[in-house]
Design a protein around this motif. Structure first.
Motif: not given
Length: 235
Positions: A34-41, A135-136, A175-183
């Motif tokens: 697995t990859v951690h964290p599971e998501s990034y912006a 990241l892309p 799998v790494l999820k890339l989320t939209a928006g600036d946290t």
């Protein structure tokens, strides 16, 4: 034995089997790479990805891990953290589509990281940390296909991509999820809300102060009127 007791015993047995099945399924699901964290912006910069590799074999050790990075949506500025007992080799590939950044145009990016020379024993795991520069920002997921090699020659291919739904592949890739928006914008909203609350509090305080002054003036006027009336009555 009564029918009610037999039914209760059967129900207890079924519940125990169901609980055991759930626990075994959870253990199997958590055993893959697995990859951690599971998501990034999307487009995140200067972060770290941790690839967690558990050993699934009782009679063999993990001796090599190969992580393949996507080049259609490349991870830029890859750096590997030194790992005791392990040697890391980063392979770069020329990109079909160069990536323009603030520092210039990038024509090559990491496509594979191979960790070898170490050992992950039975019932153990290893975390491999990989830093990135950027990241892309043109995709919603990054799939890191991984090969895990054991001391007995067995190779487990963690390369299956999620197809959607609740069913997980037998050998899923990290799998790494890339989320939209600036946290980081959230604190700014909080600060704005706090400022509005402070302004509202100040307005309330001013209103109460004015009301207090009015009451005080009315009290003085009433007192003066009472004194004058009392003197008039005496005279």
């Amino acid at each position: 034995m009564s029918a009610s007791r037999l039914t209760a015993r059967r129900a207890g047995t079924v519940a125990a089997l169901a609980a055991t099945t759930v626990l075994l399924a959870a253990g199997a699901a958590s055993a893959h790479v697995t990859v951690h964290p599971e998501s990034y912006a999307e487009g995140a910069t200067d972060g770290v990805l941790t690839f967690r590799v558990p050993n699934e074999e009782d009679s063999a050790s993990t001796t090599k891990v190969q992580v393949f990075l996507p080049t259609d949506h490349p991870v830029l500025g890859v750096l590997v953290h030194p790992q005791d007992g392990w040697t890391a080799k980063v392979t770069t590939t020329k990109l079909k589509t160069p990536v323009k950044t603030d520092d210039g145009t990038i024509t090559e990016a990491a496509s594979e990281i191979t960790f070898s020379g170490g050992k992950i024993g039975a019932g153990q795991y290893e975390d491999f940390n990989v830093a990135f520069g950027q990241l892309p920002d043109d995709t919603g997921t990054l799939v890191f296909k991984t090969l895990q090699t054991y001391s007995d020659g067995k190779v487990v291919r963690w390369i299956e991509e999620p197809a959607g739904g609740d069913d997980e592949p037998e050998n899923p890739a990290p799998v790494l999820k890339l989320t939209a928006g600036d946290t980081p914008s959230a604190p700014a909203k909080t600060a704005t809300a706090g400022a509005k609350a402070a302004d509202a509090g100040d307005s309330t305080a001013r209103g109460l102060g004015i009301a207090g002054l009015v009451v005080g003036v009315l009290g003085l006027a009433a007192g003066a009127f009472a004194i004058v009336r009392s003197r008039s009555a005496r005279s």
